[in-house]
Motif scaffolding. Structure first.
Motif, PDB file in Angstrom:
ATOM      1  N   MET A  75       0.828  -1.206   0.000  1.00 12.92           N
ATOM      2  CA  MET A  75       0.000   0.000   0.000  1.00 12.92           C
ATOM      3  C   MET A  75       0.865   1.260   0.000  1.00 12.92           C
ATOM      4  SD  MET A  75      -2.999  -1.191   2.648  1.00 12.92           S
ATOM      5  CE  MET A  75      -3.774   0.425   2.686  1.00 12.92           C
ATOM      6  N   MET A  76       2.012   1.200   0.685  1.00 13.10           N
ATOM      7  CA  MET A  76       2.919   2.354   0.704  1.00 13.10           C
ATOM      8  C   MET A  76       3.393   2.713  -0.704  1.00 13.10           C
ATOM      9  SD  MET A  76       5.416   1.496   3.886  1.00 13.10           S
ATOM     10  CE  MET A  76       4.807   1.346   5.553  1.00 13.10           C
ATOM     11  N   PRO A  80      -1.223   7.689  -2.306  1.00 14.68           N
ATOM     12  CA  PRO A  80      -1.498   8.851  -3.165  1.00 14.68           C
ATOM     13  C   PRO A  80      -0.626  10.065  -2.838  1.00 14.68           C
ATOM     14  CG  PRO A  80      -3.541   7.839  -2.412  1.00 14.68           C
ATOM     15  CD  PRO A  80      -2.435   7.177  -1.657  1.00 14.68           C
ATOM     16  N   GLY A  81      -0.390  10.299  -1.533  1.00 21.51           N
ATOM     17  CA  GLY A  81       0.426  11.442  -1.147  1.00 21.51           C
ATOM     18  C   GLY A  81       1.854  11.328  -1.648  1.00 21.51           C
ATOM     19  N   LEU A  82       2.421  10.115  -1.543  1.00 18.15           N
ATOM     20  CA  LEU A  82       3.777   9.897  -2.030  1.00 18.15           C
ATOM     21  C   LEU A  82       3.845   9.978  -3.554  1.00 18.15           C
ATOM     22  CD1 LEU A  82       5.034   7.037   0.302  1.00 18.15           C
ATOM     23  CD2 LEU A  82       6.175   9.219  -0.071  1.00 18.15           C
ATOM     24  N   ALA A  87       5.667  12.969  -8.350  1.00 21.47           N
ATOM     25  CA  ALA A  87       5.323  13.639  -9.605  1.00 21.47           C
ATOM     26  C   ALA A  87       5.713  15.116  -9.564  1.00 21.47           C
ATOM     27  CB  ALA A  87       3.831  13.485  -9.888  1.00 21.47           C
ATOM     28  N   SER A  88       5.477  15.751  -8.413  1.00 21.85           N
ATOM     29  CA  SER A  88       5.818  17.172  -8.266  1.00 21.85           C
ATOM     30  C   SER A  88       7.321  17.393  -8.375  1.00 21.85           C
ATOM     31  CB  SER A  88       5.307  17.671  -6.904  1.00 21.85           C
ATOM     32  OG  SER A  88       5.740  18.988  -6.658  1.00 21.85           O
ATOM     33  N   ALA A 106      11.651  12.035   2.847  1.00 23.20           N
ATOM     34  CA  ALA A 106      10.935  13.079   3.580  1.00 23.20           C
ATOM     35  C   ALA A 106       9.804  12.477   4.410  1.00 23.20           C
ATOM     36  CB  ALA A 106      10.376  14.111   2.595  1.00 23.20           C
ATOM     37  N   PHE A 107       9.094  11.511   3.808  1.00 23.90           N
ATOM     38  CA  PHE A 107       7.987  10.877   4.525  1.00 23.90           C
ATOM     39  C   PHE A 107       8.520  10.014   5.673  1.00 23.90           C
ATOM     40  CE2 PHE A 107       3.881   8.218   4.152  1.00 23.90           C
ATOM     41  CZ  PHE A 107       3.201   9.117   4.961  1.00 23.90           C
ATOM     42  N   GLN A 108       9.660   9.348   5.423  1.00 25.14           N
ATOM     43  CA  GLN A 108      10.292   8.565   6.486  1.00 25.14           C
ATOM     44  C   GLN A 108      10.619   9.430   7.684  1.00 25.14           C
ATOM     45  OE1 GLN A 108      13.448   6.347   4.123  1.00 25.14           O
ATOM     46  NE2 GLN A 108      13.339   5.106   5.958  1.00 25.14           N
TER      47      GLN A 108
END
Length: 554
Positions: A75-76, A80-82, A87-88, A106-108
């Motif tokens: 799922m990670m 969607p956020g990642l 993409a950005s 950054a998410f880590q």
């Protein structure tokens, strides 16, 4: 010959040559992309989908404890956020590899700062990131090395996917530099009956081909042993194998004192394997699987069906169900979506359920109805209870809704310090040693840097267990243990000596614990407990208990 110390998982013993895990892939260079953004995005999208599919397939193949971990990793890879962040970054000039690396890093960092369950997820993110980058490079993902002959695997730590899919015909044992007794590596190794020692200082110095003996029972790695020591290890391996294959009996001490051995289960599909391994019931049925993937709370009917399936798998046996243990550290939008700086100390467990009482009422109603549909003996407990006022609240609402036996989990030191009041107000107490150790030692149980503190052998933790055991005896209230500590065979004996009346564990540990209990009388268990209580550190407590056993056997 030299020896390295660590925290043993189980009591297996194995010997063989070392083979080290390869180093992680190097960090992608921060150079501007040369391909257009759409091309880079398409490659990343394909890699994300491929890695998610691979992890999900590995989870389905592994089953058990590993499946949930690997499905969460899958799922990670599609979060969607990642995906949006990657993409950005590509749009702003990064290569696909660098965008994945930076977005996941950054998410880590964010999850690590949150601690608890979220810090655990952060460690898994690093593995997912490596797999995606490897896919983009067209190279194999770093993982367990292959070998034509059996070997002892040495690593800094293992990703859940690697631990879950170890080839047990080739991997004789596992040694890791990082991790504690409640790390993913330890939990999965225990569930797969892999001989393992985690948190081994000096593991980095072991080189490929070096012969070692891995003695999990002693928490000892012997480097370049003598031929006599290898022969002795092989003899003990055969003895342990005979124990595992011995006829299944109910849990008991050498003098016949009954100690029911129960299973920790995460979903109804795990029940059949637990029964096959001799579980005398369930000491911890985690209900989170019903809630964690939902945007709304499951209905009473949905919950009732799953609870009934578990109860019917254990006719006439005790099944202890834990109410939803979630909150800010396991975010559920319908329970508590407020951001908290320290979620391990936030609105979680019973606190979150009390703030959303209808969710608690629905769960208790579903459990009471499932109880009527089976002849199992249903016990229900609340997680993360602090004192007698919370105990009385839960017991009252459970009884109001038709639950016949209602108890609490002892995971917060405050509850142990108020054990006399709690034992008088509750039908039973179940000690969750993972969190009790975490909160007693102020050491996040998912953080490798403080793994040495995450050890239920510590005398401070054992003293709290004794308070609970003494209060249970005085009030004739059962006091079970359902944390990972119950799966450590010698510690299990100590826990009984401290007053535990039942032990619940991953089903793979049942045979070892059953065999160890049969070696000790109640009086001898009390002597082991006394020796451990009088020690200064967790390691001292282990050594003190072993010394008592050794002195008795000579």
């Amino acid at each position: 010959m030299r020896e390295l110390r660590g925290i043993g998982v189980g009591r297996g013993i194995a010997s063989g040559p070392v083979l080290r895990m390869p180093d992680p892939l190097p960090e992608p260079p921060a150079t501007p992309r040369t391909a257009d953004a759409d091309t880079e995005n398409a490659a990343v999208t394909e890699a994300l989908a491929a890695v998610a599919a691979e992890l999900a397939a590995k989870g389905a193949a592994a089953g058990g404890d590993a499946q949930g971990v690997l499905e969460a990793q899958a799922m990670m890879a599609q979060d969607p956020g990642l995906v949006e962040d990657v993409a950005s970054r590509i749009k702003n000039g990064s290569t696909g590899e660098r965008a994945v690396f930076d977005a996941f890093a950054a998410f880590q960092q964010l999850l690590t700062s949150m601690g608890g369950y979220m810090a655990e997820r952060a460690a898994d993110l690093g593995d997912v990131s490596q797999r995606i980058i490897a896919r983009l490079r067209g190279v194999p993902a770093p993982g367990v090395p292959t070998s034509d002959s059996p070997f002892v695997l040495v690593a800094h730590d293992l990703a859940p996917a690697d631990t879950a899919m170890l080839d047990l015909d080739k991997v004789l044992a596992l040694i890791t530099r990082d991790g504690g007794p409640t790390s993913h590596t330890a939990i999965l190794a225990r569930s797969k009956s892999i001989t393992a020692i985690v948190g081994v200082s000096g593991a980095d110095e072991l080189s490929d081909g070096t012969i070692v003996i891995v003695d999990a029972g002693a928490g000892l790695v012997t480097v370049e042993p003598t031929s006599a020591e290898i022969a002795s290890a092989e003899t003990r391996t055969a003895e342990l194998k005979a124990i595992v294959n011995a006829p299944i009996t109910d849990g008991a001490l050498a003098d016949g004192t009954r100690v029911p051995l129960l299973a920790n289960l995460g979903s109804p599909k795990d029940a059949a394997a637990a029964v096959e391994l001799g579980a005398e019931g369930v000491g911890l049925f985690r209900t989170e699987f019903l809630f964690l993937d939902s945007t709304t709370a499951p209905t009473i009917e949905q919950q009732q069906a799953d609870y009934t399936a578990v109860l019917q798998a254990f006719p006439g046996k005790k099944v202890v169900v834990r109410c939803l243990d979630a909150g800010a550290d396991k975010p559920l939008s319908f329970l508590n979506d407020a951001e908290e700086e320290n979620p391990a100390l936030g609105l979680r467990g019973l606190r979150a359920l009390r703030a959303n009482e209808q969710i608690l009422r629905d769960q208790l109603t579903a459990l009471a109805r499932a109880q009527e549909d089976s002849n199992a003996e249903l016990w229900v407990m609340a997680p993360m209870v602090s004192d007698v006022e919370e105990t009385e609240y839960f017991v009252a609402i459970a009884r109001e809704l038709g639950v016949k036996v209602a108890g609490v989990m002892a995971e917060i030191p405050a509850l142990a310090l108020m054990a006399d009041q709690v034992a008088a107000a509750s039908d039973f107490v179940s000690i969750g040693t993972n969190d009790l150790t975490q909160y007693t030692m102020a050491a996040d149980r998912m953080l490798g840097s403080v793994a040495a503190y995450q050890d239920a052998w510590h005398p401070a933790v054992l003293r709290l267990v004794k308070m609970l055991g003494d209060a249970g005896r005085a009030n004739n209230t059962p006091v079970g243990v359902c944390g990972e500590a119950a799966a450590d065979p010698l510690l299990a004996v100590v826990l009984v000596g401290l007053g535990a009346t039942s032990l619940s564990m991953t089903p793979a540990a049942l045979a070892d614990v059953r065999a160890e209990l049969l070696l000790h009388t109640r009086e001898e268990a009390a002597a082991l407990a006394e020796a451990a209580l009088g020690s200064r550190t967790a390691m001292d407590a282990r050594d003190a208990a072993r010394a008592v056993v050794s002195a008795r056997s000579h």
